[in-house]
Design an enzyme around this catalytic site. Structure first.
Site, PDB file in Angstrom:
ATOM      1  N   LYS A 120       0.774  -1.177  -0.125  1.00 45.72           N
ATOM      2  CA  LYS A 120       0.043  -0.151  -0.251  1.00 45.72           C
ATOM      3  C   LYS A 120       0.957   1.272   0.024  1.00 45.72           C
ATOM      4  O   LYS A 120       0.613   2.141  -0.863  1.00 45.72           O
ATOM      5  CB  LYS A 120      -0.871   0.149   1.327  1.00 45.72           C
ATOM      6  CG  LYS A 120      -1.937   1.098   1.441  1.00 45.72           C
ATOM      7  CD  LYS A 120      -2.794   1.118   2.308  1.00 45.72           C
ATOM      8  CE  LYS A 120      -2.018   1.277   3.593  1.00 45.72           C
ATOM      9  NZ  LYS A 120      -3.124   1.539   4.844  1.00 45.72           N
ATOM     10  N   ASP A 138      -6.673   1.419   0.493  1.00 39.74           N
ATOM     11  CA  ASP A 138      -6.596   1.594   2.243  1.00 39.74           C
ATOM     12  C   ASP A 138      -8.071   1.303   2.613  1.00 39.74           C
ATOM     13  O   ASP A 138      -9.044   0.590   1.799  1.00 39.74           O
ATOM     14  CB  ASP A 138      -6.271   2.766   2.636  1.00 39.74           C
ATOM     15  CG  ASP A 138      -7.384   4.082   2.162  1.00 39.74           C
ATOM     16  OD1 ASP A 138      -8.219   3.678   1.321  1.00 39.74           O
ATOM     17  OD2 ASP A 138      -7.314   5.104   2.456  1.00 39.74           O
TER      18      ASP A 138
END
Length: 243
Positions: A120, A138
């Site tokens: 991420k 997210d």
């Protein structure tokens, strides 16, 4: 959801925010890297408060190494998990200096080799700093993609892969930011603001909310967290990919 709907959704998101970007404050790729590492399980507002104390003193890998781990902790102690984050940032700075001449690498493999950086975080850097059409999934993006059915998936990686395949190319570069901001301020976890949503007629969420009533403001405010905010509402959040 079909391609025509997806295209119209992103057209409207672009119309309301033509140049979206992260809400983290930074002045260099390295500062962005540090801010994103700090943002795990923390709000962007909280990260910006901490980096406002850190970056004027140390804004390069060399400067943070000179500051030392205790000095770094002192400036980021308002952030959750600051001890482990400080350890990771120090280790990442050492690798940046020793292996990359003090510069943040552009390659995913090299980014993910840095302590505190997972898929991420690497995607945020690749997208925001280097302009690549990466998708950092997210909790907000995971929620919005599944609720709206733009790109449903059971894991963050599945959602990421579907978004990269299904979002029309003309919107792909900025889609990451549009979806985060939409999830943070409109499609919130506990009570989405459907009556105020610009894409409500296109969204395929089955449990759209009615107009807000007095007393909902506090709940809405609680939903507006950073990248580590819980999804709530019975939805399973993705694992934090930065660890």
């Amino acid at each position: 959801m079909n391609r025509a709907k997806r295209t119209e959704i992103f057209r409207r998101l672009r119309e309301s925010n033509p140049s979206p970007t992260t809400e983290l404050h930074y002045a260099s790729t390295f500062e962005l890297l540090v801010a994103v590492i700090l943002s795990a399980q923390a709000t962007d507002k909280g990260v910006n408060k901490a980096t406002a104390r850190l970056f004027p003193v140390a804004s390069t890998p060399q400067a943070i190494l000179a500051l030392g781990e205790e000095g770094l902790k002192e400036r980021i102690r308002t952030i959750g998990l600051f001890n482990s984050k400080a350890k990771n940032i120090m280790a990442a700075c050492r690798i940046l200096v020793d292996a990359h001449g003090g510069e943040v690498p552009r390659e995913r493999k090299a980014l993910e080799a840095l302590p505190g950086v997972g898929r991420k975080t690497a995607n945020v850097i690749l997208n925001t700093a280097f302009g690549e059409p990466a998708m950092a999934v997210d909790t907000h993006i995971f929620r919005v993609a599944n609720r709206t059915r733009i790109a449903a998936g059971k894991t963050p990686l599945a959602v990421e892969q579907r978004l990269l395949r299904l979002v029309p190319k003309e919107f792909l570069q900025d889609a990451h930011h549009w979806l985060i901001l939409h999830g943070r301020y409109v499609c919130t976890a506990r009570k989405p603001r459907c009556p105020e949503c610009s894409i409500a007629d296109l969204c395929e969420y089955k449990h759209k909310t009615a107009a807000l009533v007095p007393g909902d403001a506090a709940a809405q405010s609680a939903d507006r967290g950073g990248d580590g905010a819980p999804t709530g509402g019975g939805e399973k959040p993705p694992l934090d990919a930065t660890s």
